[in-house]
Design an enzyme around this catalytic site. Structure first.
Site, PDB file in Angstrom:
ATOM      1  CE  LYS A 126      -1.716   2.967   1.884  1.00 20.83           C
ATOM      2  NZ  LYS A 126      -1.595   4.396   1.439  1.00 20.83           N
ATOM      3  CD  GLU A 172      13.115   1.007   9.626  1.00 20.42           C
ATOM      4  OE1 GLU A 172      13.720  -0.062   9.618  1.00 20.42           O
ATOM      5  OE2 GLU A 172      13.492   2.016  10.264  1.00 20.42           O
ATOM      6  CB  CYS A 186      13.105   9.461   8.203  1.00 19.82           C
ATOM      7  SG  CYS A 186      13.979   8.134   7.417  1.00 19.82           S
ATOM      8  CD  GLU A 240       9.680  13.224  11.241  1.00 19.76           C
ATOM      9  OE1 GLU A 240       8.523  12.817  11.330  1.00 19.76           O
ATOM     10  OE2 GLU A 240      10.613  12.519  10.814  1.00 19.76           O
TER      11      GLU A 240
HETATM   12  O1  TXE Z   1       3.834   9.089   6.797  1.00 15.80           O
HETATM   13  P1  TXE Z   1       2.410   8.531   7.162  1.00 15.80           P
HETATM   14  P2  TXE Z   1       4.128   9.999   5.569  1.00 15.80           P
HETATM   15  C1  TXE Z   1       8.547   9.102   8.269  1.00 15.80           C
HETATM   16  C2  TXE Z   1       8.981  10.540   8.287  1.00 15.80           C
HETATM   17  C3  TXE Z   1       7.653  11.244   8.402  1.00 15.80           C
HETATM   18  C4  TXE Z   1       6.704  10.374   7.642  1.00 15.80           C
HETATM   19  C5  TXE Z   1       6.405  10.939   6.304  1.00 15.80           C
HETATM   20  O2  TXE Z   1       9.844  10.767   9.360  1.00 15.80           O
HETATM   21  O3  TXE Z   1       7.298  11.320   9.753  1.00 15.80           O
HETATM   22  O4  TXE Z   1       7.327   9.099   7.494  1.00 15.80           O
HETATM   23  O5  TXE Z   1       5.717  10.002   5.526  1.00 15.80           O
HETATM   24  C6  TXE Z   1      -0.123   4.932   5.406  1.00 15.80           C
HETATM   25  N1  TXE Z   1      -2.926   2.449   8.945  1.00 15.80           N
HETATM   26  N2  TXE Z   1       9.536   8.310   7.606  1.00 15.80           N
HETATM   27  O6  TXE Z   1       3.567  11.324   5.878  1.00 15.80           O
HETATM   28  O7  TXE Z   1       1.314   9.515   7.128  1.00 15.80           O
HETATM   29  C7  TXE Z   1      -0.072   6.077   4.430  1.00 15.80           C
HETATM   30  O8  TXE Z   1      -1.123   5.976   3.485  1.00 15.80           O
HETATM   31  C8  TXE Z   1      -2.127   1.975   7.950  1.00 15.80           C
HETATM   32  C9  TXE Z   1      10.427   7.487   8.416  1.00 15.80           C
HETATM   33  O9  TXE Z   1       3.651   9.295   4.316  1.00 15.80           O
HETATM   34  O10 TXE Z   1       2.641   7.834   8.407  1.00 15.80           O
HETATM   35  C10 TXE Z   1       1.294   5.883   3.806  1.00 15.80           C
HETATM   36  O11 TXE Z   1       1.244   4.897   2.802  1.00 15.80           O
HETATM   37  N3  TXE Z   1      -1.450   2.762   7.086  1.00 15.80           N
HETATM   38  C11 TXE Z   1      11.148   6.475   7.608  1.00 15.80           C
HETATM   39  C12 TXE Z   1       2.121   5.380   4.983  1.00 15.80           C
HETATM   40  O12 TXE Z   1       1.198   4.874   5.922  1.00 15.80           O
HETATM   41  C13 TXE Z   1      -1.575   4.100   7.230  1.00 15.80           C
HETATM   42  C14 TXE Z   1      11.641   6.972   6.293  1.00 15.80           C
HETATM   43  C15 TXE Z   1       2.942   6.445   5.682  1.00 15.80           C
HETATM   44  O13 TXE Z   1       2.061   7.499   5.969  1.00 15.80           O
HETATM   45  C16 TXE Z   1      -2.379   4.683   8.236  1.00 15.80           C
HETATM   46  C17 TXE Z   1      10.655   7.764   5.599  1.00 15.80           C
HETATM   47  C18 TXE Z   1      -3.073   3.791   9.114  1.00 15.80           C
HETATM   48  N4  TXE Z   1      -3.869   4.256  10.082  1.00 15.80           N
HETATM   49  C19 TXE Z   1       9.641   8.438   6.258  1.00 15.80           C
HETATM   50  N5  TXE Z   1      -2.303   6.040   8.104  1.00 15.80           N
HETATM   51  C20 TXE Z   1      12.285   5.778   8.318  1.00 15.80           C
HETATM   52  N6  TXE Z   1      12.382   5.800   9.637  1.00 15.80           N
HETATM   53  O14 TXE Z   1      13.090   5.158   7.647  1.00 15.80           O
HETATM   54  C21 TXE Z   1      -1.475   6.285   7.075  1.00 15.80           C
HETATM   55  N7  TXE Z   1      -1.037   5.131   6.538  1.00 15.80           N
END
Ligand code: TXE
Length: 475
Positions: free
Chosen positions: A173, A248, A282, A379
């Site tokens: 997804k 992650e 990140c 963050e």
């Molecule tokens: O994250 P989101 P984002 C972190 C980075 C930042 C974030 C940015 O630090 O905080 O990711 O990415 C899905 N149940 N990292 O805004 O909103 C959503 O559709 C299941 C850390 O996209 O959390 C998307 O596909 N899934 C990392 C994915 O989760 C859900 C490296 C991420 O969305 C959901 C890169 C739910 N309830 C970014 N809600 C590292 N540590 O390596 C959303 N999603």
């Protein structure tokens, strides 16, 4: 207008709901595609297809799985420029960065795991003359893979490659904000000859399609990359079903610069670790701490270098800073810049939205804030860094460890003992000494504290995506 479909059982199919979401291009603010607004029905269909494909795929000889992944890697490489332009258009990142980082890393991820499975060792233990114990590693079934928008194909491949290399099938997804390269990967997987049902891709909202995947009873493991708050929700959904989980999550990474550092190198690398991908990595070093005796010299050079960065159309080869991924994310970042001023900080350079269509924010340096301020605790995930002086090694370590996160850290010093001493004291999953984002895929990767659970990378990924059984044979 491109209208995407879900990729289920080797076919591109519309969402059960018949409804679609808009994919907005960050550089223009215009709609560039439509994606399925999928729900539990689509996830059920994808999981069913993945389950149906699992028996044959999990018994496919390792060498054959390896060859198929290598062919997919070659196809990604052969279509590199198309994927570069697509990623830049969807995410807002510069084409130069997508060409240097994102797409080559996707190729590397498939090649690495395609070959790693050919050399994966197991272990045996002989209990005197009584018994032989050997560890049997086997795939678990359908892997649920959820990826973020900041490095779309890079991080999606980081999950799909080890999952299917290990003999699992998967339902991925991708983020609803950056669906295009995931869709293209599905097309290339067909061309590579990866059997139907091995890779399934369901597009849609995290709270709907993503949540359905984390709650699905026939998905025994979840690999998630995204925000810490979302990670907590994923864990809450997975816990009652005792799923294997890799999270992650977010970061608020310290970048410690001691006075004996190579200042030119520290400035040049800090420019990347601060502003690459508009700070939407990140692993970015968003909290810079400089030993007081070098503070003025560093800050002067760092500001001057930041002012040279070219902000603009991400499709231009000369662009350094592209667009933030969405209007909402841009407003979040601008909100933190306003908060920094309210908390007493000084905007040394940048701080403004760029007056042009799309979601552009100037690379911003903020000084004068202490560690307890929200801007140094939360963050931001944008082109915004703070620069703060420290007076001792102990104070540098205390500042570095003063947040709820623990993803990565960078230490600049030419004192060897200090480098190892400070690294051992930092609460971070990855510590770079006099470099940043230098990655060896064999090493464990992941965060401490609220930056994540579990380690992926190299054999750690292959261990995560397999179940280890111990077989004890009486001699
Ligand atoms: O994250 P989101 P984002 C972190 C980075 C930042 C974030 C940015 O630090 O905080 O990711 O990415 C899905 N149940 N990292 O805004 O909103 C959503 O559709 C299941 C850390 O996209 O959390 C998307 O596909 N899934 C990392 C994915 O989760 C859900 C490296 C991420 O969305 C959901 C890169 C739910 N309830 C970014 N809600 C590292 N540590 O390596 C959303 N999603």
């Amino acid at each position: 207008m491109q209208r995407l479909a879900n990729f289920i059982g080797g076919a591109f199919v519309p969402p059960a709901s018949g409804s679609y979401l808009e994919d907005v291009g960050p550089a223009t603010g215009e709609v560039i595609a439509e994606i399925p607004d999928s729900d539990a029905r689509d996830v059920d269909a994808a999981v069913a297809a993945a389950r149906a494909a699992f028996p044959v795929w999990s018994r496919t000889p390792t060498e054959q799985r390896s060859r198929l992944l290598l062919r997919l890697a070659d196809l990604i490489e052969q279509n590199l420029e198309e994927l570069v332009q697509m990623e830049s258009r969807d995410n807002g990142k510069s084409v130069s960065l997508a060409r240097r980082l994102d797409i080559p890393r996707a190729v590397l991820n498939f090649r690495f795991f395609a070959t790693a499975i050919l050399h994966q060792a197991s272990e045996a233990h002989v209990t005197d003359a009584t018994a032989l114990n050997y560890t049997l590693r086997q795939p678990l079934g359908v892997a649920g893979l959820i990826s973020p928008w900041n490095l779309p194909l890079y991080l999606l491949s980081w999950k799909i490659a080890p999952a299917i290399a290990s003999g699992n099938t998967c339902v991925a997804k991708p983020s609803e904000l950056t669906p295009l390269t995931a869709n293209r990967l599905a097309e290339l997987s067909l061309e590579a000859g990866i059997p139907a049902g091995v890779i399934n891709i369901v597009h849609g909202l995290g709270g709907k399609a993503g949540a359905a995947l984390t709650k699905h009873p026939n998905v025994p493991l979840i690999s998630f990359t995204g925000g810490t708050v979302t990670g907590a929700s994923v864990a809450a959904n997975a816990a009652p079903l005792f799923k294997k989980l890799s999270l992650e999550l977010g970061g608020k990474n310290p970048n410690l610069i001691f006075a004996d550092a190579d200042l030119d190198d520290a400035v040049a690398t800090s420019l990347r670790s601060s502003f690459w991908n508009q700070g939407e990595i990140c692993l970015c070093g968003s909290r810079i701490f400089v030993e007081r005796s070098a503070y003025d010299a560093f800050l002067e050079r760092f500001i001057a270098a930041t002012k040279q960065l070219r902000i603009g159309d991400p499709s231009e080869e000369t662009t350094d800073i592209g667009a933030l991924v969405s209007e909402a994310h841009m407003q979040k970042v601008l909100g933190y810049i306003e908060l920094a001023k309210e908390e007493g900080g000084t905007v040394a350079t940048g701080g403004n939205r760029v007056d042009r269509p799309g979601f552009f924010v100037e690379p911003t340096i903020i000084t004068g804030l202490g560690c307890d301020r929200r801007v140094l605790q939360e963050e931001i995930f944008g082109p915004v860094v703070t620069v703060t002086p420290f007076d001792s090694e102990d104070e540098a370590i205390a500042f570095a460890n003063s947040t709820r996160y623990g993803l990565s850290a960078t230490v600049w010093t030419r004192d060897l003992q200090r480098a190892h001493r400070v690294a051992a004291a930092l609460d971070s999953g990855t510590i770079w000494i006099n470099t940043w984002l230098l990655r060896d895929l064999r090493v464990p990767f992941g965060g401490m504290k609220e930056s994540g659970v579990g380690r992926e990378g190299g054999m750690h990924s292959l261990e995560f995506f397999t179940e280890a059984k111990n077989v004890c044979v009486k001699l």
